[in-house]
Design a protein around this motif. Structure first.
Motif, PDB file in Angstrom:
ATOM      1  N   THR A   1       0.694  -0.961  -0.086  1.00 25.48           N
ATOM      2  CA  THR A   1      -0.138   0.051  -0.168  1.00 25.48           C
ATOM      3  C   THR A   1       1.039   1.272   0.044  1.00 25.48           C
ATOM      4  OG1 THR A   1      -1.769  -1.428   1.163  1.00 25.48           O
ATOM      5  CG2 THR A   1      -1.762   1.081   1.143  1.00 25.48           C
ATOM      6  N   ASP A   2       1.864   1.227   0.767  1.00 30.99           N
ATOM      7  CA  ASP A   2       3.107   2.367   0.978  1.00 30.99           C
ATOM      8  C   ASP A   2       3.422   2.597  -0.534  1.00 30.99           C
ATOM      9  OD1 ASP A   2       4.030   4.484   1.842  1.00 30.99           O
ATOM     10  OD2 ASP A   2       5.668   3.385   2.925  1.00 30.99           O
TER      11      ASP A   2
ATOM     12  N   ILE B   1      -5.566   0.951  -3.616  1.00 33.82           N
ATOM     13  CA  ILE B   1      -5.154   1.079  -2.271  1.00 33.82           C
ATOM     14  C   ILE B   1      -6.393   1.004  -1.551  1.00 33.82           C
ATOM     15  CG2 ILE B   1      -4.375   3.199  -0.940  1.00 33.82           C
ATOM     16  CD1 ILE B   1      -2.934   4.191  -3.402  1.00 33.82           C
ATOM     17  N   LYS B   2      -7.385   1.532  -1.758  1.00 38.25           N
ATOM     18  CA  LYS B   2      -8.716   1.228  -1.055  1.00 38.25           C
ATOM     19  C   LYS B   2      -8.990  -0.233  -0.639  1.00 38.25           C
ATOM     20  CE  LYS B   2     -11.246   5.384  -2.034  1.00 38.25           C
ATOM     21  NZ  LYS B   2     -12.357   6.129  -2.719  1.00 38.25           N
TER      22      LYS B   2
ATOM     23  N   ASN C   1      -6.584  -2.581  -0.634  1.00 40.83           N
ATOM     24  CA  ASN C   1      -5.585  -3.088   0.399  1.00 40.83           C
ATOM     25  C   ASN C   1      -5.808  -2.773   1.730  1.00 40.83           C
ATOM     26  OD1 ASN C   1      -4.135  -4.384  -1.750  1.00 40.83           O
ATOM     27  ND2 ASN C   1      -2.278  -3.078  -1.539  1.00 40.83           N
TER      28      ASN C   1
ATOM     29  N   LEU D   1      -3.008   8.401   2.249  1.00 40.00           N
ATOM     30  CA  LEU D   1      -3.936   8.178   1.063  1.00 40.00           C
ATOM     31  C   LEU D   1      -4.910   9.367   0.573  1.00 40.00           C
ATOM     32  CD1 LEU D   1      -5.217   6.609  -1.446  1.00 40.00           C
ATOM     33  CD2 LEU D   1      -6.882   5.613   0.208  1.00 40.00           C
TER      34      LEU D   1
ATOM     35  N   LEU E   1      -1.528   5.155   6.811  1.00 40.72           N
ATOM     36  CA  LEU E   1      -1.995   4.989   5.492  1.00 40.72           C
ATOM     37  C   LEU E   1      -3.149   5.553   4.741  1.00 40.72           C
ATOM     38  CD1 LEU E   1      -0.662   1.160   5.272  1.00 40.72           C
ATOM     39  CD2 LEU E   1       0.657   3.029   4.305  1.00 40.72           C
TER      40      LEU E   1
ATOM     41  N   ARG F   1      -5.748   4.387  -7.000  1.00 43.85           N
ATOM     42  CA  ARG F   1      -6.757   4.846  -5.709  1.00 43.85           C
ATOM     43  C   ARG F   1      -7.693   3.583  -5.117  1.00 43.85           C
ATOM     44  NH1 ARG F   1      -9.764  10.256  -6.136  1.00 43.85           N
ATOM     45  NH2 ARG F   1     -10.832   8.855  -7.615  1.00 43.85           N
TER      46      ARG F   1
ATOM     47  N   LEU G   1       2.041   1.832  -3.477  1.00 43.33           N
ATOM     48  CA  LEU G   1       1.177   2.293  -4.245  1.00 43.33           C
ATOM     49  C   LEU G   1       0.890   3.666  -4.057  1.00 43.33           C
ATOM     50  CD1 LEU G   1      -1.318  -0.457  -4.289  1.00 43.33           C
ATOM     51  CD2 LEU G   1      -0.320  -0.036  -6.194  1.00 43.33           C
ATOM     52  N   ILE G   2       0.892   4.349  -2.849  1.00 47.41           N
ATOM     53  CA  ILE G   2       0.707   5.611  -2.529  1.00 47.41           C
ATOM     54  C   ILE G   2       1.607   6.567  -3.155  1.00 47.41           C
ATOM     55  CG2 ILE G   2       0.661   7.413  -0.615  1.00 47.41           C
ATOM     56  CD1 ILE G   2      -0.842   5.251   1.135  1.00 47.41           C
TER      57      ILE G   2
END
Length: 240
Positions: free
Chosen positions: A26-27, A49-50, A52, A97, A93, A46, A29-30
């Motif tokens: 996730t980190d 990420i959501k 995850n 985001l 996180l 996005r 992807l951000i």
């Protein structure tokens, strides 16, 4: 008991490893979201990420249940402390985001503004001849587009006229059906009223018939009584 506790502990550690893996993913992807300028790619990143973060939340709930089922107090305390750190990481996180979405939006708007400025600068540096040619081409395209729109409006108007005609015909049919139904309802009401009146008349006739029968019986009894009285006075008394 020890084997079950060990099983819970190993499962909890496996969940913790998966939590760490998802948090790192996730980190990353951000970070990708912050560097991306394409609107479609930003939406895709996005969404990932959501997903995850939702998975991390589910793993946190699962790991907490496994920690509570552990018999060893020390192991339970260690697992709860790790879960608390992962919850803090999940909150970080989530905040990252939101900040990345805002930054990506600002970056996208900045790129769009620079693109517009470049277009304006390029337009200012073009020659008058090119501008005229472009204006002529633009006018031709505008006329063609206007003609297409006009033709489309005509077709739409014809379709609407056809729909209105069919609607009017349907309304006439419905009106005729309504009148027929209303007439049938009136006839039914009239028949019901006549039936009710007939029932009342039949009831009255039945009562009168009963009264007449009773009167006939009563009159017959009186007549027989008179006959017997006369027979007694004139014949029976003389004989005896």
């Amino acid at each position: 008991g020890r084997s079950i506790g060990g099983l819970h502990e190993s499962m909890a550690h496996a969940v913790m490893e998966e939590l760490t893996k998802k948090e790192l993913e996730t980190d990353k992807l951000i970070q990708d979201l912050l560097q991306c300028t394409s609107c479609d790619k930003q939406i895709c990143i996005r969404s990932n990420i959501k997903d995850n973060l939702c998975h991390v939340q589910s793993l946190l709930e699962k790991s907490q249940i496994q920690a509570m089922e552990n018999d060893s107090e020390s192991t339970k305390a260690d697992l709860m402390a790790r879960i608390s750190r992962h919850r803090t990481e999940h909150q970080r996180l989530s905040s990252a985001l939101r900040a990345a979405v805002s930054a990506a939006r600002a970056s996208r708007e900045t790129v769009a503004e620079q693109h517009r400025e470049a277009l304006f600068a390029g337009a200012a540096s073009t020659s008058v001849r090119e501008l005229r040619q472009r204006g002529h081409q633009g006018a031709s395209k505008a006329l063609a587009t206007s003609a297409e729109i006009t033709e489309s409006l005509k077709r739409m108007r014809q379709q609407m006229a056809g729909e209105l005609s069919r609607t009017a015909q349907t309304s006439q049919v419905l009106d005729s059906s309504s009148k027929t139904i209303q007439h049938a309802a009136n006839e039914t009401s009239s028949i019901d009223a006549r039936t009710t009146q007939s029932k009342v008349l039949l009831t009255r006739i039945g009562r009168r018939n009963f009264t007449d029968v009773m009167l006939l019986i009563f009159g017959g009894c009186i007549f027989l009584t008179v006959i017997l009285y006369i027979f007694k006075r004139r014949i029976y008394d003389k004989m005896f």
